[in-house]
Design a protein around this motif. Sequence first.
Motif, short mmCIF file in Angstrom:
data_model
loop_
_atom_site.label_atom_id
_atom_site.label_comp_id
_atom_site.label_asym_id
_atom_site.label_seq_id
_atom_site.Cartn_x
_atom_site.Cartn_y
_atom_site.Cartn_z
N ASP A 81 0.82 -1.22 0.00
CA ASP A 81 0.00 0.00 0.00
C ASP A 81 0.84 1.26 0.00
OD1 ASP A 81 -2.27 -1.53 0.01
OD2 ASP A 81 -2.59 -1.41 2.18
N GLY A 82 2.17 1.11 0.11
CA GLY A 82 3.04 2.28 0.09
C GLY A 82 3.13 3.02 1.39
N VAL A 83 2.65 2.43 2.49
CA VAL A 83 2.73 3.11 3.79
C VAL A 83 3.95 2.65 4.59
CG1 VAL A 83 0.24 3.48 3.89
CG2 VAL A 83 1.21 1.40 4.89
N ALA A 84 4.69 1.68 4.08
CA ALA A 84 5.96 1.26 4.68
C ALA A 84 7.00 1.14 3.57
CB ALA A 84 5.81 -0.08 5.41
N GLU A 85 8.24 1.49 3.89
CA GLU A 85 9.31 1.38 2.91
C GLU A 85 9.64 -0.08 2.64
OE1 GLU A 85 12.65 4.25 3.16
OE2 GLU A 85 11.74 4.80 5.08
N THR A 86 10.12 -0.34 1.44
CA THR A 86 10.51 -1.69 1.07
C THR A 86 11.88 -2.00 1.64
OG1 THR A 86 9.29 -1.49 -1.02
CG2 THR A 86 10.89 -3.28 -0.85
N PRO A 87 12.02 -3.05 2.43
CA PRO A 87 13.36 -3.39 2.96
C PRO A 87 14.30 -3.82 1.83
CG PRO A 87 11.59 -4.57 4.12
CD PRO A 87 10.99 -3.96 2.90
N ASP A 88 15.59 -3.68 2.10
CA ASP A 88 16.58 -4.21 1.17
C ASP A 88 16.68 -5.73 1.26
OD1 ASP A 88 17.45 -1.62 0.29
OD2 ASP A 88 18.51 -1.42 2.18
N LEU A 89 16.31 -6.28 2.42
CA LEU A 89 16.45 -7.71 2.65
C LEU A 89 15.53 -8.14 3.78
CD1 LEU A 89 18.16 -10.36 2.09
CD2 LEU A 89 19.61 -9.64 4.00
N LEU A 90 14.94 -9.32 3.64
CA LEU A 90 14.22 -9.99 4.72
C LEU A 90 15.11 -11.12 5.22
CD1 LEU A 90 10.69 -10.33 3.07
CD2 LEU A 90 11.19 -8.97 5.09
N ALA A 91 15.49 -11.07 6.49
CA ALA A 91 16.33 -12.12 7.09
C ALA A 91 15.48 -12.94 8.04
CB ALA A 91 17.52 -11.50 7.81
N PHE A 92 15.23 -14.19 7.69
CA PHE A 92 14.44 -15.10 8.51
C PHE A 92 15.40 -15.96 9.33
CE2 PHE A 92 11.68 -14.22 4.84
CZ PHE A 92 10.58 -13.70 5.51
N LEU A 93 15.39 -15.74 10.65
CA LEU A 93 16.42 -16.32 11.52
C LEU A 93 15.91 -17.54 12.28
CD1 LEU A 93 17.87 -12.94 12.83
CD2 LEU A 93 18.77 -14.39 11.00
N GLY A 94 15.30 -18.46 11.56
CA GLY A 94 14.93 -19.73 12.16
C GLY A 94 13.44 -19.94 12.34
N ASP A 95 13.05 -21.22 12.36
CA ASP A 95 11.67 -21.64 12.57
C ASP A 95 10.73 -21.01 11.55
OD1 ASP A 95 12.65 -23.11 14.67
OD2 ASP A 95 11.95 -21.74 16.23
N GLN A 96 11.13 -21.09 10.28
CA GLN A 96 10.24 -20.72 9.19
C GLN A 96 9.05 -21.66 9.13
OE1 GLN A 96 9.95 -17.98 7.22
NE2 GLN A 96 11.14 -18.51 5.41
N VAL A 97 9.29 -22.91 9.47
CA VAL A 97 8.23 -23.91 9.53
C VAL A 97 8.37 -24.67 10.84
CG1 VAL A 97 7.96 -24.19 7.03
CG2 VAL A 97 9.65 -25.57 8.23
N TYR A 98 7.26 -25.22 11.31
CA TYR A 98 7.25 -26.00 12.54
C TYR A 98 6.92 -27.46 12.18
CZ TYR A 98 7.67 -22.09 15.77
OH TYR A 98 8.15 -21.03 16.49
N ALA A 99 7.96 -28.28 12.16
CA ALA A 99 7.79 -29.68 11.79
C ALA A 99 7.20 -30.50 12.93
CB ALA A 99 9.13 -30.28 11.36
N ASP A 100 7.26 -29.97 14.15
CA ASP A 100 6.81 -30.74 15.32
C ASP A 100 5.52 -30.21 15.93
OD1 ASP A 100 8.10 -28.42 15.98
OD2 ASP A 100 9.24 -29.25 17.64
N LEU A 101 5.07 -29.05 15.50
CA LEU A 101 3.83 -28.46 16.00
C LEU A 101 2.96 -28.11 14.79
CD1 LEU A 101 5.37 -26.08 18.70
CD2 LEU A 101 4.25 -28.28 19.11
#
Length: 564
Positions: free
Chosen positions: A132-152
């Motif tokens: 919507d243009g109300v937040a700036e676009t980051p240069d990078l998204l860094a996902f630091l673990g637990d992108q998925v939960y294989a046990d829950l």
Amino acid sequence: MSLVLGPMLRYCDETSATVWAETDRSATVSVACGERSWHAPTFAVGGHHYALVIVEGLDPASSQDYTLSLDGRAVWPPPESPYPPPRIRTIDRSQPTRLAYGSCRTSVPHDREGNATNGVDALRALALAVADGVAETPDLLAFLGDQVYADLTSEAMREYIMARRSLGEPPGEEIKDYEEYTHLYWLAWTDPANRWLLSTVPSCMIFDDHDIRDDWNTSWTWHEEMNRTSWWHERLMGGLASYWVYQHLGNLSPDELRQDEVYAMVLAHERTPGGDELDLTDVVRDLARRSDRHPEAYRWSYARDFGDSRLVVVDSRAARVLEPSRRSMLDPAELAWLDDQLRGDVDHLLIGTSLPFLLPPGLHDLEAIDEVLATGAFSSEMLSRPVSRVAERLRQKVDLEHWAAFNEGFDEVFELVMAVARGERGRAPATVTFLSGDVHNSYVARVEDAARRHGARSLIVQAVCSPIRNPMPRGLRILMSASAKSLVRPMRWIASRSRRVPDPTYPWTVTDGPWFDNCIGELRVAGADLELTWRRGEVPAGEDDPVLATVATVHLQGAEQPVS
């Protein structure tokens, strides 16, 4: 022929990018920017089809819309998409870095019920705000673990499992194999807003325990217990193989892809057109097997450079040394690699590790004490064995397995960081910042009086953002917040009276937080300074979609350094 998942814009530098996609059958995947296009044939793993298109020869500091096609038919962006066209933005080294980061994100519906049980997805709130243009676009998204939960697993994931096998069959409601992992990733990445965001903002990723299983590689005892089960081997092979396909490949630059022992086969196959689709199933499974048994055989860590900063992302799960007499978060090969990466001559050094390097001090001491007890601290064998068993159970029960529980590796890495901060490895950065997740609360910690007491010329900081969507229960939040503060003095008193529990050489303190909201963190470079912001998603009354709301902002004044 259709697109199953993606496209995901993954690596991006000044002149190149990579775009990942999953398709429902063998195809040639193409990325087109204006009149130029780049192509890659799919490869197969476990009966699924993937492509990573390497886009090269772009102009620095450029921004171009792109389309993705399968065998010449455009499939992305979809017709009548409510979102802006996806774009590839190459790095502009003259502009300050803006990095979004976080960890721990469950995949449940974005409806009233899902928000009631798991809170609002902060990533989705960011996606809608950027669109919507109300937040700036980051240069990078860094996902630091637990992108998925294989046990829950979620209700939707359990329904998929039940269509394949009985939940009475081990491992029950948990993920069993590669096929089930593919559906887990599909659930995580198919929300339209998040899917759009991942198609237009570069991302990097690293695993943590829930990507495989809670407490993954906590201790030798845990490792032996899991290996005695009938299902663990298949789960681990599926988890590591799917991680390589869905997460790790996009972390690598085009040059690193050409050097990767497995992906080099994909590139070699591309140069022999007319053949059948390359099937990497056995090769990737063998990679998973070898990297588990011999962690030095494959490196999951990596680094990315920006104009004013460098991000070094460290594997703090698979490279552990677990022998009771020699526990370390990093094996010798991994530590040697990190030694090479931690250098100055950059304005800001960022170190991504899923587990916080600097825990609240009381919790750090508790984990260090538990490690000593679990490895047998008593001279009396009569006491040592039962105390060790209790300490081991406690370690697994309440997750006492962060850097403090691997003190040897903790000290070695801290010394490397302090050498950088003192200017012994090139010009000292203005800041050295650890970025982490895992602990389901967010906070800032700083090394105390580092300049006067330790000769540091850099500000040394820990910034944590967790969770993106998996909030800690309210009662546990209160207990966690209180215990983190109340544990400081008693744990320090106990630790200081034991010759086996080390005193931290470089003490630190929590200066801001904790905050327990579902959050996405943002790090913004401002010359020698950093601005850290945590934002959550809020759903206004009568609305369906969330908006971004600021939880906290912390300004960090970095050390001004002369340019050598």
